[in-house]
Design a protein around this motif. Structure first.
Motif, mmCIF file in Angstrom:
data_model
loop_
_atom_site.group_PDB
_atom_site.id
_atom_site.type_symbol
_atom_site.label_atom_id
_atom_site.label_comp_id
_atom_site.label_asym_id
_atom_site.label_seq_id
_atom_site.Cartn_x
_atom_site.Cartn_y
_atom_site.Cartn_z
ATOM 1 N N SER A 1 0.824 -1.210 0.000
ATOM 2 C CA SER A 1 0.000 0.000 0.000
ATOM 3 C C SER A 1 0.860 1.263 0.000
ATOM 4 N N LEU B 1 -4.865 -2.089 -1.663
ATOM 5 C CA LEU B 1 -6.189 -2.581 -2.041
ATOM 6 C C LEU B 1 -6.815 -1.724 -3.141
ATOM 7 N N TRP C 1 -4.965 -10.548 1.152
ATOM 8 C CA TRP C 1 -5.959 -9.512 1.465
ATOM 9 C C TRP C 1 -6.241 -9.558 2.967
ATOM 10 N N ASP D 1 -10.552 -1.308 0.590
ATOM 11 C CA ASP D 1 -11.269 -2.523 0.961
ATOM 12 C C ASP D 1 -12.735 -2.454 0.535
#
Length: 433
Positions: A28, A248, A270, A279
């Motif tokens: 991320s 994500l 995940w 998400d």
């Protein structure tokens, strides 16, 4: 930039048929840059494993180095790893923000803790991105700044090594990053900081929740019980050893491919619990007709090529808008995307850009006060302009799965957050080139 990433225009490949693919999505960006900032403010060295390596994160690391932080980039078990050693923050320094909102907004409060002048500038379009709430808050805290008229890039922080801290009142309705920027450095201010938002509803609240979580991971005391108010107590920042979750939001186009082409796409790793706004793609794809399954091995999305229309408020997850808009353009009936007026101040005016490019391919998109109305229409080949915006590249790739002849302008701009995008996209489609 990934050596396999093409430059210039890129013909978006059409799907060869139903998919059966697993995509390993890098870390991320939002978490990577938050961890990096806190590591530079910590009392000892931190280790960040599986950080995203992209233009935005490289700009952040280079900026922290320019302020005196030592960053050692390594590979551990074939994964990127950063060892960050905090040293005394110092100027003079020059920080290139590129188009990275996390750099241009998170680092001025950090630079205010340095000893010496720190100048900020970035790409031409970055000079149009809002900065006034952060700069105004720093002035209220006694920090000296020099600007060239507008409260925007370029500017200089004239730092003396400390910030008194206290309470600041800001209007952060343009970006949640204004709040996060002040919270991330606040523990190092003499009095800590209390940030009070006064304005229209805040966009992207999950990103502030993410900031609060990483602060607490670093031992910082944060009080966020009262609405629109955050209090960070003055304290040391503890070093961390963390592994960064997959990004994500960057996973969204790959998962969306299963809805467009049919078949299944899996993203391992995940998280079962996360503060990442991306998400929300699980619920969005479910609403658009996908079969979505999350287990301890990761997330799997399956589809049959049919896409249902939606009426969505994307206020908290605006970064997903380009990919969702691409799906809506391929849906079975009109869709409405709401709550995203703030996207006019992102890397580009995303609402205007999506309207122009989808309509340029034959779409029927109408821009509203706070979003988009998308009426499906037959789409045709053409150039999809990207405006230096990585999310526009991802939207165009999703369209190209079904629409032959979509050519993505300046595909390398996707390197802002995912330099390996075209390689991963090709692998998902079973291509070897």
């Amino acid at each position: 930039m990934d050596p396999h990433t093409p430059t210039g225009d890129w013909p978006a490949p059409t799907a060869p048929g139903p998919l059966d693919s697993t995509v390993l999505v890098p870390g991320s960006k939002s978490l990577t840059n938050r961890y990096a900032v806190l590591a530079a403010l910590a009392t000892d060295a931190s280790r960040i494993t599986r950080p995203l390596v992209s233009r935005d994160t490289t700009l952040m690391i280079d900026a922290l180095r320019s302020l005196g932080t030592q960053v050692i980039e390594e590979e551990v078990d074939d994964e990127p790893s950063w060892l960050i050693e905090p040293l005394a923050l110092r100027g003079p320094a020059r920080i290139d923000c590129g188009l990275a909102g996390t750099v241009m907004r998170f680092l001025p409060p950090v630079a205010a803790l340095a000893d010496g002048e720190v100048s900020f500038d970035g790409d031409p379009h970055a000079r149009n991105r809002p900065m006034a709430p952060v700069l105004g808050a720093l002035r209220d805290l006694g920090v000296e700044l020099r600007t060239e008229g507008a409260e925007a890039l370029p500017f200089t922080v004239v730092a003396n090594g400390s910030v008194r801290g206290g309470t600041v009142l800001i209007d952060a309705s343009g970006s949640s990053q204004f709040v996060s920027a002040l919270l991330l450095a606040g523990a190092r201010f003499e009095q800590g900081i209390t940030v009070v938002h006064d304005g229209k509803p805040l966009p992207s609240l999950p990103h502030i929740a993410m900031t609060v979580e990483v602060l607490r991971d670093s031992g910082v005391v944060v009080d966020d019980l009262d609405a629109n108010t955050w209090r960070v107590e003055p304290s040391e920042v503890c070093p961390v050893e963390v592994e960064v979750e997959p990004d994500l939001s960057n996973a969204a186009p790959f998962l969306s491919a299963a809805l467009v082409a049919g078949g299944s796409v899996r993203v391992p790793g995940w998280p079962q619990f996360t503060t990442q706004a991306g998400d929300a793609i699980r619920d969005i794809l479910d609403a658009m007709g996908a079969d979505v399954s999350l287990d301890r091995d990761g997330l799997t999305v399956s589809g049959d090529g049919q896409i249902s229309a939606v009426d969505l408020d994307l206020h908290d997850v605006g970064e997903l808008t380009p990919v969702v808009a691409a799906l809506a353009a391929l849906a079975d009936s009109p869709s409405q995307l709401r709550g995203i007026a703030h996207l006019r101040g992102h890397e580009t005016d995303r609402l205007a850009a999506l309207t122009a490019e989808l309509n340029g391919l034959g779409g029927k998109v109408t821009e509203t006060d706070d979003g988009l109305r998308i009426d499906p229409a037959p789409l045709h080949e053409g150039v999809f302009h990207t405006y230096g915006d990585h999310r526009m590249v991802m939207a165009a790739a999703v369209l190209g799965l079904r629409v032959p002849g979509v050519v993505v302008e300046d595909v390398a701009t996707v390197g802002k957050t995912l330099p390996t995008f075209t390689r991963l996209w090709g692998q998902m489609l079973g291509r070897r080139d």
